[in-house]
Motif scaffolding. Structure first.
Motif, mmCIF file in Angstrom:
data_model
loop_
_atom_site.group_PDB
_atom_site.id
_atom_site.type_symbol
_atom_site.label_atom_id
_atom_site.label_comp_id
_atom_site.label_asym_id
_atom_site.label_seq_id
_atom_site.Cartn_x
_atom_site.Cartn_y
_atom_site.Cartn_z
ATOM 1 N N TYR A 285 1.196 -3.675 2.415
ATOM 2 C CA TYR A 285 1.898 -4.884 1.990
ATOM 3 C C TYR A 285 3.192 -4.495 1.285
ATOM 4 C CZ TYR A 285 -2.443 -7.461 2.827
ATOM 5 O OH TYR A 285 -3.554 -8.021 3.400
ATOM 6 N N LEU A 286 4.216 -5.295 1.506
ATOM 7 C CA LEU A 286 5.511 -5.091 0.864
ATOM 8 C C LEU A 286 5.854 -6.309 0.024
ATOM 9 C CD1 LEU A 286 8.404 -3.904 0.434
ATOM 10 C CD2 LEU A 286 9.019 -4.980 2.608
ATOM 11 N N VAL A 287 6.089 -6.098 -1.275
ATOM 12 C CA VAL A 287 6.616 -7.145 -2.149
ATOM 13 C C VAL A 287 8.090 -6.828 -2.379
ATOM 14 C CG1 VAL A 287 6.381 -8.352 -4.339
ATOM 15 C CG2 VAL A 287 4.376 -7.357 -3.256
ATOM 16 N N CYS A 288 8.951 -7.766 -2.066
ATOM 17 C CA CYS A 288 10.389 -7.519 -2.117
ATOM 18 C C CYS A 288 11.088 -8.646 -2.866
ATOM 19 C CB CYS A 288 10.953 -7.396 -0.698
ATOM 20 S SG CYS A 288 12.695 -6.899 -0.653
ATOM 21 N N PRO A 307 -1.886 -9.276 -1.598
ATOM 22 C CA PRO A 307 -1.072 -10.035 -2.550
ATOM 23 C C PRO A 307 -1.867 -10.420 -3.790
ATOM 24 C CG PRO A 307 -0.705 -10.830 -0.315
ATOM 25 C CD PRO A 307 -1.835 -9.848 -0.237
ATOM 26 N N SER A 308 -1.339 -10.053 -4.950
ATOM 27 C CA SER A 308 -2.043 -10.313 -6.202
ATOM 28 C C SER A 308 -1.042 -10.241 -7.343
ATOM 29 C CB SER A 308 -3.163 -9.289 -6.422
ATOM 30 O OG SER A 308 -2.621 -7.990 -6.527
ATOM 31 N N ALA A 309 -1.517 -10.556 -8.537
ATOM 32 C CA ALA A 309 -0.673 -10.435 -9.723
ATOM 33 C C ALA A 309 -0.259 -8.995 -9.950
ATOM 34 C CB ALA A 309 -1.414 -10.971 -10.941
ATOM 35 N N THR A 310 -1.088 -8.056 -9.539
ATOM 36 C CA THR A 310 -0.786 -6.644 -9.721
ATOM 37 C C THR A 310 0.468 -6.240 -8.961
ATOM 38 O OG1 THR A 310 -3.149 -6.214 -9.964
ATOM 39 C CG2 THR A 310 -1.740 -4.329 -9.491
ATOM 40 N N THR A 311 0.523 -6.570 -7.684
ATOM 41 C CA THR A 311 1.679 -6.184 -6.871
ATOM 42 C C THR A 311 2.929 -6.956 -7.268
ATOM 43 O OG1 THR A 311 1.004 -7.809 -5.193
ATOM 44 C CG2 THR A 311 0.188 -5.568 -4.953
ATOM 45 N N THR A 312 2.767 -8.197 -7.684
ATOM 46 C CA THR A 312 3.923 -8.986 -8.114
ATOM 47 C C THR A 312 4.569 -8.378 -9.346
ATOM 48 O OG1 THR A 312 2.920 -11.007 -7.250
ATOM 49 C CG2 THR A 312 4.677 -11.261 -8.847
ATOM 50 N N VAL A 341 -1.068 -17.241 -4.414
ATOM 51 C CA VAL A 341 -1.875 -17.018 -5.619
ATOM 52 C C VAL A 341 -1.340 -15.866 -6.432
ATOM 53 C CG1 VAL A 341 -3.456 -15.439 -4.447
ATOM 54 C CG2 VAL A 341 -4.252 -16.746 -6.407
ATOM 55 N N GLU A 342 -0.586 -14.922 -5.806
ATOM 56 C CA GLU A 342 -0.091 -13.786 -6.552
ATOM 57 C C GLU A 342 0.975 -14.177 -7.571
ATOM 58 O OE1 GLU A 342 2.106 -13.734 -2.536
ATOM 59 O OE2 GLU A 342 0.212 -14.371 -3.395
#
Length: 657
Positions: A285-288, A307-312, A341-342
């Motif tokens: 997963y990529l958070v950008c 996707p979660s609060a951690t990756t955000t 939800v993230e």
């Protein structure tokens, strides 16, 4: 009653202060959508006209100025080019006949007048005198209104039933029950439905029928005349229908760098391998985060975590600390996440509130609020990810017979390296098609005289955490079944300040920070009591471990029974009770009800006692006057009985050692 207008596609009106636009009118229904957001609605045709009359629906002034009212002739702006020329031609013949003829409706006078007028107007095909006579009559009947020359809107084509009523009903039912369904059915299935129903009724036989049967082309024309929104909603669902009926929307404008950023999570089209075992571990997963003004990437986080609060928070922390590494980043004014939800967690909201970042969530399933990050994902996919070995492509049709699992060769660390290099050396230095500039050069020019605050990774890590309220017990706090200890917490507990806020880094559960309850800004670091388990442990891994532990517990409970522990305790209690009762009965029988007798131990000779013991006996005798000397040596913890009837006597325990 106010003047009403017929609903037409593109007409804009206002209801309770909100502006809407008509998108489709057919079959007695008016479909319209909000100009902001594009959410679709439907209303019956009659209700639309009724709301105009009551004043609850107002057509915009510029719309009513160019659109004819209900029952009136079309205005020139509503006519086609041919209709406009025909209107002007009628007006010229009527005006000339009225101005030059004493009897403009006289056929004899018009017969002699029209050739000369046609020559002046250069009309190669002049109208018949009787036609001009009807035009003049219509002009006078309308009260000498100028737009009387405009032709009334008429419906072209045959408006009568083309088929018998029974067949028309079957065509309508076939479209509703066969075509407007989520299964993949076509017009030929509708035609088969009509033919089959006629055969069931005995109207259609092998020899033919006297009724007229519709052709496949007729069914196709009927389907094509349906509202595309209704068709898409019935066959593909509400979200797909709204996506079809909604325009791309207004342009998102940011006045300066880091004023507006967009953040989203993307499932990369590539499979990775484990660096140790070599097994395929799935897609990352990529958070950008992208800056709207310059189109530079200001935050990136790539992992195998969903996707979660951690990756955000990881991507946001990267954005806040990039300036210290010489990369584009900083603290934005506004951030646009989606409704995933993230992004709906207290840690993300808490961090934005602390830094003064305004959160403007995007609409659900609406890419129009964050088109720039969606465009970046598409560019990254086509120009890098799908060029790597092990790509899954965008869909099975594009993948073909390519075996993504067998071709997988990259590990997560290499993919992160490739993506960062592509962003810095390719994407940032390529002319953007929308802005006309290279993103990195646009960033440097816009931030030339900009002194933005630079944050160290340690200070950002201390605040970009998930808060939890816990109670201190014996210098420890427990979060998610993990204990954290600190000697400073024991002091807070002694001061009765036991309710504290624990800040958790979900990427590393080895240690937490605890806010001092009375001293603002003071953070206490607490470490895990089980460092072997928590070192490098993420919250996601811990939750999976807890699920596995719970599954084992449930398995044991099912094997032993749901009430095994309670039954075992009851059985043991019954056994103890039975043994105690039996023991009491046996003792009563053996002693004849007198109970156990204390054994009498003969006194030892005086000469056999040690001098120390004699000294102890003399000390006790001096403390308790009148008490006879004991015949047995005193054991530690024993104390002689008080004299009978002397309740006020006080005792002093003396250490005989």
């Amino acid at each position: 009653m106010s003047q009403t207008h017929s609903p037409k596609t593109g007409m804009r009106f206002i209801i309770h202060g909100c502006e809407f636009e008509i998108t489709y009118v057919a079959h007695g229904w008016v479909r319209y959508a909000g100009t902001i957001g594009g959410k679709p609605y439907r209303i019956p045709y009659e209700r639309f006209v009724e709301m105009q009359g009551s004043g609850s629906l107002q057509i915009q002034p510029q719309e009513s100025a160019r659109i004819s009212a209900e029952g009136h002739a079309l205005k020139i702006s509503e006519q086609t080019e041919e209709e406009t020329r025909a209107t002007i031609r009628r007006a010229r013949y009527v005006e000339a006949a009225i101005a030059q003829l004493t009897h403009p409706r006289s056929t004899k006078l018009l017969t002699a007048f029209i050739p000369a007028l046609a020559s002046q107007l250069e009309d190669a095909t002049p109208p018949n005198p009787r036609t001009v006579c009807l035009w003049v009559k219509k002009y006078f009947d309308a009260g000498r209104i100028a737009n009387a020359f405009v032709s009334q809107k008429h419906k072209r084509g045959n408006r009568t039933l083309r088929f018998p009523p029974d067949v028309e009903i079957l065509i309508t039912e076939g479209i509703q029950q066969i075509y407007l369904q989520p299964e993949r059915r076509d017009c030929k299935d509708v035609l088969a439905f009509v033919v089959g129903k006629l055969a069931e009724q005995g109207v259609l036989t092998k020899g033919g029928t006297s009724l007229r049967i519709p052709t496949l082309r007729t069914i196709q024309r009927r389907v094509k005349a349906l509202d595309p929104y209704i068709v898409a909603r019935a066959r593909k669902g509400k979200e797909a229908a709204e996506r079809i009926a909604r325009a791309a929307g207004r342009q998102v404008i940011s006045p300066r760098p880091m004023f507006l950023v967009q953040i989203d999570t993307h499932y990369l089209d590539i499979t990775l391998r484990d660096p140790d075992t070599g097994e395929v571990i799935g897609r990352p997963y990529l958070v950008c985060i992208i800056d709207v003004h310059t189109r530079v990437v200001v935050g990136v986080y790539i992992s195998m975590l969903p996707p979660s609060a951690t990756t955000t928070l990881a991507a946001v922390k990267d954005m806040l600390t990039r300036l210290g590494r010489g990369l584009p980043g900083g603290v934005p004014v506004k951030i646009i996440p989606d409704n995933g939800v993230e992004f709906k967690n207290s840690a993300f909201v808490r961090l934005c509130a602390r830094l003064g970042i305004i959160i403007n969530p995007a609409e659900i399933r609406d890419p129009n609020d964050k088109p720039h990050i969606e465009s970046f994902f598409r560019t990254l996919t086509y120009f890098l990810v799908q060029k790597c070995a092990g790509t899954t492509f965008s869909n099975p049709a594009a993948r073909g017979d390519y075996d993504s699992h067998r071709k997988a060769a990259l590990i997560l660390e290499k993919l992160i390296e490739y993506i960062n290099e592509w962003i810095d050396n390719v994407y940032h230095q390529t002319i953007h098609t929308r802005t006309g500039r290279a993103p990195i050069l646009a960033w440097k020019d816009a931030t030339q005289n900009w002194e933005a605050p630079i944050f160290e990774p340690e200070e950002v890590d201390a605040i970009a955490r998930r808060p939890e309220t816990r109670t201190i017990h014996r210098g420890r706090v427990v979060v998610d079944h993990i204990e954290y200890f600190s000697h400073a917490l024991a002091t807070l507990e002694a001061l009765k300040e036991t309710r504290v806020t624990v800040l958790i880094n979900e990427l590393d559960l080895h240690e937490v920070y605890i806010e001092h309850p009375s001293e603002r800004g003071v953070l206490i670091r607490a470490e895990s009591t089980n460092p072997d388990y928590t070192h490098g442990l993420t919250w996601y891994e811990h939750q999976e471990a807890q699920k596995h532990k719970a599954a084992l517990t449930e398995s044991d409970r099912q094997r032993l029974g749901p009430y095994c522990d309670l039954l075992a305790r009851w059985t043991l209690f019954q056994k103890i009770q039975a043994d105690s009762t039996l023991a009491r009965r046996q003792i009563a029988r053996l002693t004849n009800g007198k109970g156990r007798q204390q054994p009498q131990i003969p006194a030892a000779p005086i000469e056999a006692l040690s001098p120390l013991f004699l000294e102890q006996q003399q000390t006790i005798a001096s403390v308790l006057p009148g008490q006879p000397s004991p015949q047995l040596p005193l054991l530690p913890g024993d104390l002689p009985s008080a004299p009978a009837g002397n309740a006020a006597t006080s005792y002093e325990v003396i250490d005989l050692e």
